[in-house]
Motif scaffolding. Sequence first.
Motif, short mmCIF file in Angstrom:
data_model
loop_
_atom_site.label_atom_id
_atom_site.label_comp_id
_atom_site.label_asym_id
_atom_site.label_seq_id
_atom_site.Cartn_x
_atom_site.Cartn_y
_atom_site.Cartn_z
N LYS A 24 0.79 -1.13 -0.11
CA LYS A 24 -0.17 -0.06 0.05
C LYS A 24 0.64 1.40 0.01
O LYS A 24 0.60 2.26 -0.66
CB LYS A 24 -0.86 0.21 1.39
CG LYS A 24 -2.11 -1.16 1.14
CD LYS A 24 -2.89 -0.76 2.29
CE LYS A 24 -3.99 -1.79 2.42
NZ LYS A 24 -4.42 -1.54 3.78
N GLU A 25 2.09 1.29 0.86
CA GLU A 25 2.86 2.36 0.86
C GLU A 25 3.54 2.47 -0.55
O GLU A 25 3.76 3.81 -1.03
CB GLU A 25 4.11 2.19 1.97
CG GLU A 25 3.68 2.23 3.37
CD GLU A 25 4.79 1.74 4.22
OE1 GLU A 25 5.62 1.84 3.87
OE2 GLU A 25 4.34 1.71 5.31
N LEU A 26 3.92 1.69 -1.17
CA LEU A 26 4.34 1.58 -2.78
C LEU A 26 3.37 2.56 -3.47
O LEU A 26 3.84 3.37 -4.49
CB LEU A 26 4.82 0.42 -3.29
CG LEU A 26 6.11 -0.20 -2.71
CD1 LEU A 26 6.53 -1.68 -2.95
CD2 LEU A 26 7.38 0.65 -3.04
N TYR A 30 3.71 5.89 -5.53
CA TYR A 30 3.27 5.98 -7.01
C TYR A 30 2.41 7.26 -7.17
O TYR A 30 2.59 7.85 -8.26
CB TYR A 30 2.60 4.68 -7.37
CG TYR A 30 2.42 4.67 -8.91
CD1 TYR A 30 3.22 4.33 -9.76
CD2 TYR A 30 0.97 5.08 -9.33
CE1 TYR A 30 3.07 4.59 -11.22
CE2 TYR A 30 0.89 4.94 -10.64
CZ TYR A 30 1.76 4.75 -11.54
OH TYR A 30 1.51 4.71 -12.96
N LYS A 31 1.32 7.11 -6.23
CA LYS A 31 0.23 8.33 -6.55
C LYS A 31 0.80 9.81 -6.14
O LYS A 31 0.73 10.60 -6.90
CB LYS A 31 -0.80 8.00 -5.36
CG LYS A 31 -2.20 8.62 -5.70
CD LYS A 31 -3.00 8.20 -4.65
CE LYS A 31 -4.43 8.94 -4.98
NZ LYS A 31 -5.51 8.44 -4.12
N GLY A 46 -2.20 13.12 -11.88
CA GLY A 46 -2.38 12.14 -10.80
C GLY A 46 -3.54 11.40 -10.76
O GLY A 46 -3.67 10.22 -10.69
N GLU A 47 -4.68 12.26 -11.24
CA GLU A 47 -6.04 11.62 -11.28
C GLU A 47 -6.20 10.48 -12.33
O GLU A 47 -6.72 9.58 -12.48
CB GLU A 47 -7.23 12.60 -11.16
CG GLU A 47 -7.33 13.45 -9.88
CD GLU A 47 -7.95 14.71 -10.40
OE1 GLU A 47 -8.60 14.69 -11.22
OE2 GLU A 47 -7.82 15.57 -9.46
N SER A 48 -5.46 11.04 -13.60
CA SER A 48 -5.33 10.01 -14.67
C SER A 48 -4.41 8.55 -14.59
O SER A 48 -4.56 7.70 -15.00
CB SER A 48 -4.91 10.76 -16.07
OG SER A 48 -5.84 11.58 -16.06
N TYR A 52 -7.75 5.06 -9.09
CA TYR A 52 -8.11 4.15 -8.13
C TYR A 52 -8.42 4.59 -6.62
O TYR A 52 -7.50 5.53 -6.38
CB TYR A 52 -7.45 2.84 -8.10
CG TYR A 52 -7.47 2.07 -9.52
CD1 TYR A 52 -8.63 1.27 -9.82
CD2 TYR A 52 -6.40 2.31 -10.45
CE1 TYR A 52 -8.61 0.60 -11.19
CE2 TYR A 52 -6.35 1.82 -11.49
CZ TYR A 52 -7.32 0.63 -11.76
OH TYR A 52 -7.45 0.01 -13.10
N GLU A 53 -9.07 4.09 -5.77
CA GLU A 53 -9.08 4.10 -4.45
C GLU A 53 -8.62 2.88 -3.87
O GLU A 53 -9.29 1.83 -4.30
CB GLU A 53 -10.50 4.33 -3.83
CG GLU A 53 -11.09 5.71 -4.39
CD GLU A 53 -12.45 5.88 -3.78
OE1 GLU A 53 -12.81 5.51 -2.45
OE2 GLU A 53 -13.42 6.41 -4.47
N ILE A 54 -7.80 2.79 -2.76
CA ILE A 54 -7.40 1.51 -2.19
C ILE A 54 -8.29 1.26 -1.16
O ILE A 54 -8.64 1.91 -0.35
CB ILE A 54 -6.17 1.79 -1.64
CG1 ILE A 54 -4.96 2.04 -2.64
CG2 ILE A 54 -5.69 0.47 -0.70
CD1 ILE A 54 -3.59 2.54 -2.07
N LYS A 55 -9.11 0.02 -1.17
CA LYS A 55 -10.01 -0.51 -0.35
C LYS A 55 -9.68 -1.70 0.14
O LYS A 55 -9.13 -2.67 -0.51
CB LYS A 55 -11.19 -0.61 -1.08
CG LYS A 55 -11.89 0.66 -1.74
CD LYS A 55 -13.43 0.56 -1.72
CE LYS A 55 -13.76 2.00 -2.23
NZ LYS A 55 -15.23 2.35 -2.01
#
Length: 144
Positions: A24-26, A30-31, A46-48, A52-55
């Motif tokens: 998740k930290e990676l 990246y984000k 960044g949005e393109s 995604y959202e991490i769930k």
Amino acid sequence: MAENAFIKLVPSSAKQTISIEEVKELFHFYKDITAKTGDQLNWQYGESAFPYEIKETDEGKGSWFYLYSDNDRYRAILLGIDKETIREENGQEREQSYIQVTLPEQSTFGDKGKANEFCKFLAKKLKGELHLFNERVMYYYPRK
């Protein structure tokens, strides 16, 4: 049918084991770097680059999570960690950690493209052995 790719942490990788929190930290890293690229270009890259959202669900806590998108081009990518036992040429066995990237049946071509991009990023950062969705192998670790 679901498709899978694997990032295997071999003996010459940067790490021998990895936790789901480190993965998740990676993704957060990246984000961040893609958002900084967007700032330099004066564009919301960044949005393109990471739509995604991490769930994480209660049942997957500590072993897998998924990337979910409500964008019409993307749907979902699942990521998990596990270990396998490898028999070496000299007959000894060792445990090898890996990250599994799964595209569920409802995934789009956009998801597959992003998953390939993420796999290459993770394999490069961890100096791992990447087994792509098309069963080809890319080596990001120093080979002897």
